[in-house]
Enzyme design. Structure first.
Site, PDB file in Angstrom:
ATOM      1  N   PHE A 251       0.809  -1.229   0.000  1.00  0.00           N
ATOM      2  CA  PHE A 251       0.000   0.000   0.000  1.00  0.00           C
ATOM      3  C   PHE A 251       0.839   1.274   0.000  1.00  0.00           C
ATOM      4  O   PHE A 251       0.284   2.375   0.008  1.00  0.00           O
ATOM      5  CB  PHE A 251      -0.968  -0.004   1.192  1.00  0.00           C
ATOM      6  CG  PHE A 251      -0.333  -0.133   2.551  1.00  0.00           C
ATOM      7  CD1 PHE A 251       0.263   0.954   3.181  1.00  0.00           C
ATOM      8  CD2 PHE A 251      -0.338  -1.357   3.225  1.00  0.00           C
ATOM      9  CE1 PHE A 251       0.849   0.843   4.431  1.00  0.00           C
ATOM     10  CE2 PHE A 251       0.249  -1.487   4.486  1.00  0.00           C
ATOM     11  CZ  PHE A 251       0.841  -0.379   5.077  1.00  0.00           C
TER      12      PHE A 251
ATOM     13  N   ARG B 102     -11.552   7.446  14.023  1.00  0.00           N
ATOM     14  CA  ARG B 102     -11.538   6.751  12.722  1.00  0.00           C
ATOM     15  C   ARG B 102     -12.900   6.128  12.418  1.00  0.00           C
ATOM     16  O   ARG B 102     -13.338   6.130  11.263  1.00  0.00           O
ATOM     17  CB  ARG B 102     -10.426   5.706  12.704  1.00  0.00           C
ATOM     18  CG  ARG B 102      -9.043   6.341  12.502  1.00  0.00           C
ATOM     19  CD  ARG B 102      -7.948   5.346  12.726  1.00  0.00           C
ATOM     20  NE  ARG B 102      -6.651   5.801  12.227  1.00  0.00           N
ATOM     21  CZ  ARG B 102      -5.496   5.198  12.500  1.00  0.00           C
ATOM     22  NH1 ARG B 102      -5.486   4.123  13.267  1.00  0.00           N
ATOM     23  NH2 ARG B 102      -4.365   5.652  12.015  1.00  0.00           N
TER      24      ARG B 102
ATOM     25  N   THR C 254      -6.827   0.832  12.790  1.00  0.00           N
ATOM     26  CA  THR C 254      -6.405   1.382  11.498  1.00  0.00           C
ATOM     27  C   THR C 254      -7.560   1.391  10.489  1.00  0.00           C
ATOM     28  O   THR C 254      -7.755   2.366   9.761  1.00  0.00           O
ATOM     29  CB  THR C 254      -5.232   0.550  10.940  1.00  0.00           C
ATOM     30  OG1 THR C 254      -4.194   0.497  11.922  1.00  0.00           O
ATOM     31  CG2 THR C 254      -4.695   1.145   9.647  1.00  0.00           C
TER      32      THR C 254
ATOM     33  N   HIS D 214      -3.516  10.079  11.944  1.00  0.00           N
ATOM     34  CA  HIS D 214      -2.318   9.310  12.283  1.00  0.00           C
ATOM     35  C   HIS D 214      -1.951   9.523  13.740  1.00  0.00           C
ATOM     36  O   HIS D 214      -2.135  10.625  14.272  1.00  0.00           O
ATOM     37  CB  HIS D 214      -1.129   9.767  11.416  1.00  0.00           C
ATOM     38  CG  HIS D 214       0.189   9.223  11.893  1.00  0.00           C
ATOM     39  ND1 HIS D 214       0.633   7.970  11.539  1.00  0.00           N
ATOM     40  CD2 HIS D 214       1.116   9.739  12.734  1.00  0.00           C
ATOM     41  CE1 HIS D 214       1.799   7.753  12.133  1.00  0.00           C
ATOM     42  NE2 HIS D 214       2.117   8.805  12.859  1.00  0.00           N
TER      43      HIS D 214
ATOM     44  N   ARG E 112      -3.787   7.015  20.431  1.00  0.00           N
ATOM     45  CA  ARG E 112      -4.116   5.826  19.624  1.00  0.00           C
ATOM     46  C   ARG E 112      -5.500   5.286  20.026  1.00  0.00           C
ATOM     47  O   ARG E 112      -6.253   4.825  19.168  1.00  0.00           O
ATOM     48  CB  ARG E 112      -3.057   4.731  19.782  1.00  0.00           C
ATOM     49  CG  ARG E 112      -1.656   5.121  19.325  1.00  0.00           C
ATOM     50  CD  ARG E 112      -1.307   4.788  17.907  1.00  0.00           C
ATOM     51  NE  ARG E 112      -1.526   3.447  17.488  1.00  0.00           N
ATOM     52  CZ  ARG E 112      -1.220   3.023  16.244  1.00  0.00           C
ATOM     53  NH1 ARG E 112      -0.680   3.864  15.346  1.00  0.00           N
ATOM     54  NH2 ARG E 112      -1.440   1.794  15.881  1.00  0.00           N
TER      55      ARG E 112
ATOM     56  N   ASN F 260      -8.127   6.919   6.409  1.00  0.00           N
ATOM     57  CA  ASN F 260      -8.689   6.702   7.745  1.00  0.00           C
ATOM     58  C   ASN F 260      -8.611   7.946   8.631  1.00  0.00           C
ATOM     59  O   ASN F 260      -8.778   7.874   9.834  1.00  0.00           O
ATOM     60  CB  ASN F 260      -8.029   5.490   8.412  1.00  0.00           C
ATOM     61  CG  ASN F 260      -6.533   5.638   8.532  1.00  0.00           C
ATOM     62  OD1 ASN F 260      -5.967   6.657   8.141  1.00  0.00           O
ATOM     63  ND2 ASN F 260      -5.882   4.627   9.062  1.00  0.00           N
TER      64      ASN F 260
HETATM   65  N1  UDP Z   1      -2.730   1.606   5.329  1.00  0.00           N
HETATM   66  C1  UDP Z   1      -3.243   1.245   4.094  1.00  0.00           C
HETATM   67  N2  UDP Z   1      -3.541  -0.082   3.868  1.00  0.00           N
HETATM   68  C2  UDP Z   1      -3.311  -1.046   4.802  1.00  0.00           C
HETATM   69  C3  UDP Z   1      -2.781  -0.671   6.045  1.00  0.00           C
HETATM   70  C4  UDP Z   1      -2.498   0.654   6.280  1.00  0.00           C
HETATM   71  O1  UDP Z   1      -3.442   2.079   3.218  1.00  0.00           O
HETATM   72  O2  UDP Z   1      -3.602  -2.225   4.549  1.00  0.00           O
HETATM   73  C5  UDP Z   1      -2.400   3.025   5.578  1.00  0.00           C
HETATM   74  C6  UDP Z   1      -3.338   3.705   6.576  1.00  0.00           C
HETATM   75  O3  UDP Z   1      -3.553   5.058   6.147  1.00  0.00           O
HETATM   76  C7  UDP Z   1      -2.537   3.629   7.861  1.00  0.00           C
HETATM   77  C8  UDP Z   1      -1.118   3.831   7.356  1.00  0.00           C
HETATM   78  O4  UDP Z   1      -1.091   3.126   6.114  1.00  0.00           O
HETATM   79  O5  UDP Z   1      -2.944   4.606   8.793  1.00  0.00           O
HETATM   80  C9  UDP Z   1      -0.023   3.296   8.244  1.00  0.00           C
HETATM   81  O6  UDP Z   1      -0.301   1.933   8.529  1.00  0.00           O
HETATM   82  P1  UDP Z   1      -0.116   1.355   9.993  1.00  0.00           P
HETATM   83  O7  UDP Z   1      -0.184  -0.126   9.896  1.00  0.00           O
HETATM   84  O8  UDP Z   1       1.109   1.948  10.611  1.00  0.00           O
HETATM   85  O9  UDP Z   1      -1.446   1.854  10.750  1.00  0.00           O
HETATM   86  P2  UDP Z   1      -1.654   2.978  11.867  1.00  0.00           P
HETATM   87  O10 UDP Z   1      -0.444   2.969  12.765  1.00  0.00           O
HETATM   88  O11 UDP Z   1      -1.817   4.302  11.146  1.00  0.00           O
HETATM   89  O12 UDP Z   1      -2.907   2.574  12.580  1.00  0.00           O
HETATM   90 MG    MG Z   2       1.558   3.079  12.281  1.00  0.00          MG
END
Ligand code: UDP
Ligand code: MG
Length: 139
Positions: free
Chosen positions: A59, A104, A93, A117, A87, A114
Site C-alpha cells: 500500500f 476513525r 487502522t 495518524h 491511539r 482513515n
Molecule cells: N494503510 C493502508 N492499507 C493497509 C494498512 C495501512 O493504506 O492495509 C495506511 C493507513 O492510512 C494507515 C497507514 O497506512 O494509517 C499506516 O499503517 P499502519 O499499519 O502503521 O497503521 P496505523 O499505525 O496508522 O494505525
Molecule cells: Mg503506524
C-alpha cells in the site's frame, strides 16, 4: 504515568471534511495538550520519508500519493501516556474495525483514508516529531 509527546496528523481526507475541530475537542477532553500545530501539504517525497518504515508494503505507493494529495494538519500532543491515549481515541487502522465513538470510526472512509495518524511508540514518536517540527517550534 509519565508525560509523553506524540505526533498526530489530521490526514488530507479529514482536513477536507472539516473535522479538525472534532479532533481537538477529543484531544482536550482526554486531558492532552496541543503543544505545536501547523497545516502543511506534504510533497510526495516528504510523505515517502515519513512512511519509510512501510516502503516494502503493497500500500506504500497509494498511501504516499494520498498523503501528498492535499493539506494535512500536524500536531504534537503532550500529556500522561499521550502515545497510547491518542491511539485509543483514533481506534483501529481500519475504520470498519474501529470501536464506536473513535475518530476513525466516526470520520474515516476506508483503511487508507482513515482520517488520522498517531505515533505507535516512544522511538517512532521522537522520529515523527523531529520529521515534522523544528526544535524552535517545540520550545
Ligand atoms: N494503510 C493502508 N492499507 C493497509 C494498512 C495501512 O493504506 O492495509 C495506511 C493507513 O492510512 C494507515 C497507514 O497506512 O494509517 C499506516 O499503517 P499502519 O499499519 O502503521 O497503521 P496505523 O499505525 O496508522 O494505525
Ligand atoms: Mg503506524
Amino acid at each position: 504515568m509519565a508525560s509523553e509527546r506524540t505526533l498526530a496528523i489530521i490526514k488530507p481526507d479529514a482536513v477536507a471534511k472539516g473535522v479538525f475541530g472534532e479532533a481537538v475537542l477529543a484531544i482536550e477532553k482526554a486531558g492532552l495538550k496541543v503543544v505545536a500545530v501547523k497545516r502543511i501539504t506534504l510533497t510526495r517525497r516528504q510523505a515517502e520519508g515519513f512512511y519509510a518504515v512501510h516502503r516494502e508494503r503493497p500500500f506504500y505507493a497509494d498511501l504516499t500519493a494520498f498523503m501528498s494529495s492535499g493539506p494535512s494538519i500536524v500536531m504534537v500532543l503532550e500529556g500522561d501516556g499521550a502515545i497510547g491515549r491518542w491511539r485509543e481515541l483514533l481506534g483501529a487502522t481500519d475504520p470498519a474495525q474501529a470501536a464506536p465513538g473513535t475518530l476513525r470510526q466516526r470520520f474515516g472512509e476506508n483503511i487508507q483514508n482513515n482520517g488520522f495518524h498517531g505515533s505507535d511508540a516512544p522511538d517512532t514518536a521522537a522520529f515523527e516529531i523531529g520529521f515534522m517540527f523544528s526544535g524552535l517550534e517545540l520550545a
